[in-house]
Design an enzyme around this catalytic site. Structure first.
Site, PDB file in Angstrom:
ATOM      1  NE  ARG A 174       9.527   2.330  -1.551  1.00 18.52           N
ATOM      2  CZ  ARG A 174       8.423   3.303  -0.968  1.00 18.52           C
ATOM      3  NH1 ARG A 174       7.999   4.098  -2.231  1.00 18.52           N
ATOM      4  NH2 ARG A 174       8.508   3.048   0.353  1.00 18.52           N
TER       5      ARG A 174
ATOM      6  NE  ARG B  73       8.657   6.906  -0.889  1.00 14.15           N
ATOM      7  CZ  ARG B  73       8.875   8.039   0.442  1.00 14.15           C
ATOM      8  NH1 ARG B  73       9.898   8.141   1.284  1.00 14.15           N
ATOM      9  NH2 ARG B  73       8.098   8.623   0.371  1.00 14.15           N
TER      10      ARG B  73
ATOM     11  CG  ASP C 161       6.501   6.157  -3.018  1.00 17.06           C
ATOM     12  OD1 ASP C 161       5.984   4.954  -2.727  1.00 17.06           O
ATOM     13  OD2 ASP C 161       6.210   6.987  -2.503  1.00 17.06           O
TER      14      ASP C 161
ATOM     15  CG  ASP D  64       2.268   6.849  -2.971  1.00 24.67           C
ATOM     16  OD1 ASP D  64       2.117   5.556  -2.823  1.00 24.67           O
ATOM     17  OD2 ASP D  64       2.588   7.716  -2.777  1.00 24.67           O
TER      18      ASP D  64
END
Length: 170
Positions: free
Chosen positions: A88, A100, A103, A105
């Site tokens: 990334r 992307r 990711d 989170d």
């Protein structure tokens, strides 16, 4: 922010719509397990429409339950390092969302409510995203959001997002 000295269960959302998404997920789990804490549970894989932008490829999403002794900001830093290691590239000048390869989170960090310059937990848009709520409902349907005071099931029922999220058989 004070250090959290005990083991905490956190929930991390994985998303990818570029490259070998399954391999990226497996690599991310291995790195998280080695650097952040023990991966305890993994949701089913789901495919979801891109949220907030248009892209040809749908996302592969999964939620990972991790027991960690790291404090939330250290955990986030390690997750950002893992993202970079797995390809990334963040472009500070880019506005909005984009495709992307990975990711990561933090959705929840125990029952903690965290608000710093670099981190907000629970994730501030969690209740607006079916692609996060569907796998959370699989793992922790009755967990109560510490700010909104609703279970994951209730958040999903109330979610204004109508985008498609479908189970992916890997």
């Amino acid at each position: 922010m004070p250090k959290i000295a005990t083991m905490e269960r956190c929930y991390i959302l994985f998303g990818s719509n570029m490259g070998d998404r399954e391999r990226l997920f497996a690599d991310a789990c291995l790195l998280i397990n080695n650097r952040c804490g023990r991966v305890m549970e993994v949701s089913t894989a789901y495919e979801s429409e891109p949220w907030g932008f248009v892209a040809d490829e749908w996302f592969l999403n999964r939620v990972i339950a991790v027991d960690t002794e790291l404090d939330p900001e250290d955990l986030m830093q390690k997750l950002l390092e893992i993202e970079a290691e797995l390809g990334r590239v963040r472009h500070p000048e880019q506005e909005g969302y984009a495709s992307r390869p990975i990711d990561l989170d933090i959705l929840y960090f125990g029952n903690h409510v965290i608000q710093t310059e670099s981190l907000t937990v629970p994730h501030p848009r969690l209740h607006l995203r079916r692609f996060a709520l569907v796998p959370l409902c699989e793992l922790i349907p009755n967990f109560v959001h510490p700010v909104l005071n609703k279970t994951q099931r209730e958040l999903l029922q109330d979610c204004p997002d109508t985008s498609e999220v479908k189970e992916r058989f890997i």
